[in-house]
Design an enzyme around this catalytic site. Structure first.
Site, mmCIF file in Angstrom:
data_model
loop_
_atom_site.group_PDB
_atom_site.id
_atom_site.type_symbol
_atom_site.label_atom_id
_atom_site.label_comp_id
_atom_site.label_asym_id
_atom_site.label_seq_id
_atom_site.Cartn_x
_atom_site.Cartn_y
_atom_site.Cartn_z
ATOM 1 N N SER A 18 -5.200 -8.075 -15.467
ATOM 2 C CA SER A 18 -5.469 -6.962 -14.543
ATOM 3 C C SER A 18 -6.725 -6.230 -14.998
ATOM 4 O O SER A 18 -6.796 -5.778 -16.136
ATOM 5 C CB SER A 18 -4.320 -5.965 -14.556
ATOM 6 O OG SER A 18 -3.120 -6.566 -14.163
ATOM 7 N N ARG A 30 0.533 1.676 -20.083
ATOM 8 C CA ARG A 30 -0.660 1.026 -20.649
ATOM 9 C C ARG A 30 -1.415 1.982 -21.595
ATOM 10 O O ARG A 30 -2.647 1.967 -21.644
ATOM 11 C CB ARG A 30 -1.612 0.548 -19.550
ATOM 12 C CG ARG A 30 -1.089 -0.598 -18.741
ATOM 13 C CD ARG A 30 -0.924 -1.857 -19.601
ATOM 14 N NE ARG A 30 -0.685 -3.004 -18.764
ATOM 15 C CZ ARG A 30 0.508 -3.331 -18.255
ATOM 16 N NH1 ARG A 30 1.575 -2.599 -18.537
ATOM 17 N NH2 ARG A 30 0.635 -4.398 -17.499
ATOM 18 N N GLU A 62 -8.486 -1.186 -16.859
ATOM 19 C CA GLU A 62 -7.415 -1.444 -17.810
ATOM 20 C C GLU A 62 -7.972 -2.273 -18.968
ATOM 21 O O GLU A 62 -7.558 -2.107 -20.111
ATOM 22 C CB GLU A 62 -6.282 -2.197 -17.104
ATOM 23 C CG GLU A 62 -4.967 -2.174 -17.860
ATOM 24 C CD GLU A 62 -4.682 -3.464 -18.576
ATOM 25 O OE1 GLU A 62 -3.982 -3.431 -19.593
ATOM 26 O OE2 GLU A 62 -5.182 -4.519 -18.146
HETATM 27 N N1 EPU Z 1 -0.480 -7.024 -4.185
HETATM 28 C C1 EPU Z 1 -1.364 -7.107 -3.125
HETATM 29 N N2 EPU Z 1 -2.381 -8.020 -3.184
HETATM 30 C C2 EPU Z 1 -2.546 -8.828 -4.265
HETATM 31 C C3 EPU Z 1 -1.643 -8.758 -5.332
HETATM 32 C C4 EPU Z 1 -0.612 -7.831 -5.286
HETATM 33 O O1 EPU Z 1 -1.222 -6.380 -2.134
HETATM 34 O O2 EPU Z 1 -3.512 -9.606 -4.253
HETATM 35 C C5 EPU Z 1 0.566 -5.988 -4.143
HETATM 36 C C6 EPU Z 1 1.922 -6.507 -3.727
HETATM 37 O O3 EPU Z 1 2.450 -5.540 -2.881
HETATM 38 C C7 EPU Z 1 2.711 -6.522 -5.022
HETATM 39 C C8 EPU Z 1 2.071 -5.396 -5.808
HETATM 40 O O4 EPU Z 1 0.700 -5.397 -5.419
HETATM 41 O O5 EPU Z 1 4.062 -6.268 -4.772
HETATM 42 C C9 EPU Z 1 2.189 -5.566 -7.299
HETATM 43 O O6 EPU Z 1 1.635 -6.818 -7.677
HETATM 44 P P1 EPU Z 1 2.129 -7.580 -9.009
HETATM 45 O O7 EPU Z 1 3.617 -7.702 -8.989
HETATM 46 O O8 EPU Z 1 1.359 -8.826 -9.148
HETATM 47 O O9 EPU Z 1 1.797 -6.567 -10.162
HETATM 48 P P2 EPU Z 1 0.532 -5.641 -10.490
HETATM 49 O O10 EPU Z 1 0.943 -4.226 -10.291
HETATM 50 O O11 EPU Z 1 -0.707 -6.093 -9.814
HETATM 51 C C10 EPU Z 1 1.256 -5.316 -12.967
HETATM 52 C C11 EPU Z 1 0.607 -5.428 -14.301
HETATM 53 C C12 EPU Z 1 0.525 -6.896 -14.715
HETATM 54 C C13 EPU Z 1 1.940 -7.474 -14.740
HETATM 55 C C14 EPU Z 1 2.554 -7.320 -13.355
HETATM 56 C C15 EPU Z 1 3.979 -7.793 -13.282
HETATM 57 C C16 EPU Z 1 -0.899 -3.538 -14.487
HETATM 58 C C17 EPU Z 1 -2.313 -3.073 -14.453
HETATM 59 N N3 EPU Z 1 -0.718 -4.843 -14.271
HETATM 60 O O12 EPU Z 1 0.364 -5.929 -12.041
HETATM 61 O O13 EPU Z 1 -0.016 -6.963 -16.010
HETATM 62 O O14 EPU Z 1 1.919 -8.842 -15.101
HETATM 63 O O15 EPU Z 1 2.547 -5.912 -12.982
HETATM 64 O O16 EPU Z 1 4.819 -6.864 -13.874
HETATM 65 O O17 EPU Z 1 0.012 -2.738 -14.706
HETATM 66 C C18 EPU Z 1 -2.104 -7.081 -17.149
HETATM 67 O O18 EPU Z 1 -1.855 -5.962 -17.581
HETATM 68 O O19 EPU Z 1 -3.161 -7.712 -17.459
HETATM 69 C C19 EPU Z 1 -1.158 -7.706 -16.241
HETATM 70 C C20 EPU Z 1 -1.391 -8.886 -15.675
#
Ligand code: EPU
Length: 332
Positions: free
Chosen positions: A224, A156, A320
């Site tokens: 995010s 990012r 972010e």
């Molecule tokens: N999780 C929780 N609680 C929640 C949601 C998620 O515990 O309410 C945990 C789960 O263990 C899950 C992990 O967090 O496996 C990761 O969650 P998710 O796959 O939804 O991804 P993220 O790390 O929260 C990142 C990006 C997103 C992107 C997703 C999918 C960042 C800051 N965000 O989110 O990007 O869509 O991965 O690859 O890196 C954005 O940048 O606006 C965005 C939405």
């Protein structure tokens, strides 16, 4: 005063002093020469910027459009105007059987904003497809371009958020996409797919995003809110003693990345509200505005989350999204 309500997805009723849309390079020279306001902010589709107050300056919106396609034996070269919508570009590529961007489907925002924060999702980051980024240097008043290697891409992050922040206007982005396609399915729900086509991956990403992430057209949000923090392995191992289930992704031999959503979720923030601002019940990393929220309420909830995570896990969360107050960036 110019209303920014329809120019950012968080939906605050903020105003700017003036608003300049730049459609072509001719426009750019004349309009920017006539720009008297020394305070300005470059805005794409406003899906990653939240105006917490009225902005005392000019908003400049690059609206360069158009897609041109070239190819050789091994690669496609796709040059795209900064004002094009990112998801429309992904769909255009799918229609032209140019595969590779499918994991990045449905990411809100413009093409010009994509390299700035090196957009990423489901195991793919845009940096791997960037050939070069073309831009107008607002100080030198000349066009320039940067090859991917010089964009200093990170998680990012890029040179457009650091050394060149606010100094350049991205006019177009040239992507280089290999003709030989290999799907990326190692992340999360994509693992369930067996020998999927690019279209299968595209459909799955759309389905997962629509089920987890709120639609900004229905409820104000900017995706995010925090970055996933990168911490030392030493701290990670220490945290594992209390939180055995803490998830992590490898970064290098010394560091790991932790999902911020998981940290926030453990502390019970899902569904928590401060006035019209809430922590989304389906995804703890997304803060929302029900339409009645204010910048102050948003900062209060974000700081509460930041403090709680810091106290419990000794991890400092960074925003972010870009937070813009009356004179420019707001820091949590
Ligand atoms: N999780 C929780 N609680 C929640 C949601 C998620 O515990 O309410 C945990 C789960 O263990 C899950 C992990 O967090 O496996 C990761 O969650 P998710 O796959 O939804 O991804 P993220 O790390 O929260 C990142 C990006 C997103 C992107 C997703 C999918 C960042 C800051 N965000 O989110 O990007 O869509 O991965 O690859 O890196 C954005 O940048 O606006 C965005 C939405």
């Amino acid at each position: 005063m110019y209303s920014l309500a329809s120019h950012h997805s968080f939906g605050f009723t903020s105003f700017a002093q003036s608003f300049l849309t730049v459609n072509s390079s001719d426009d750019l020279h004349t309009q920017l020469t006539n720009l008297t306001d020394s305070r300005y902010y470059l805005l794409g589709e406003g899906s990653n910027t939240i105006f917490t107050e009225n902005y005392q300056g000019t908003i400049i919106k690059p609206a360069f459009m158009g897609i041109t396609l070239e190819d050789n034996d091994t690669h496609y070269l796709v040059k795209v105007g900064a004002g094009e919508n990112w998801h429309k570009l992904v769909m255009w590529c799918m229609q032209h059987k140019i595969y590779g961007l499918e994991n990045l489907a449905l990411i809100p925002g413009s093409v010009g904003a994509a390299p700035i924060q090196n957009i990423g999702a489901y195991g793919v980051e845009i940096e791997q497809f960037i050939h070069q980024v073309e831009y107008y240097d607002l100080q030198q008043k000349q066009y320039q371009s940067l090859r991917a290697i010089d964009c200093e891409f990170g998680y990012r992050d890029s040179v457009f958020k650091t050394r060149l922040a606010g100094k350049v206007m991205i006019t177009s982005v040239t992507l280089v996409i290999p003709k030989k396609w290999k799907g990326v399915t190692h992340y999360g729900e994509l693992k369930q797919l067996s020998t999927p086509s690019a279209t299968d991956i595209f459909n799955k990403v759309v389905e997962v995003r629509q089920s987890k992430l709120p639609d900004p057209a229905k409820i104000g949000n900017a995706g995010s809110f925090f970055k996933n923090p990168i911490i030392t392995k030493a701290l990670f191992e220490q945290l594992q003693r209390t939180w055995a289930a803490i998830p992590s992704y490898p970064v290098n031999t010394d560091k790991v990345k932790i999902p911020a959503a998981w940290l926030i979720d453990q502390l019970g923030f899902k569904g928590r509200r401060v006035g019209g601002i809430g922590c989304h019940p389906n995804h703890a990393l997304v803060l929302t505005n029900d339409g009645s929220g204010t910048g102050e309420q948003l900062l209060e909830l974000a700081r509460d989350i930041q403090l709680a995570v810091s106290q419990e896990f000794s991890i400092r969360l960074e925003n972010e999204v870009r937070l813009i107050g009356n004179k420019g960036p707001v820091f949590l």
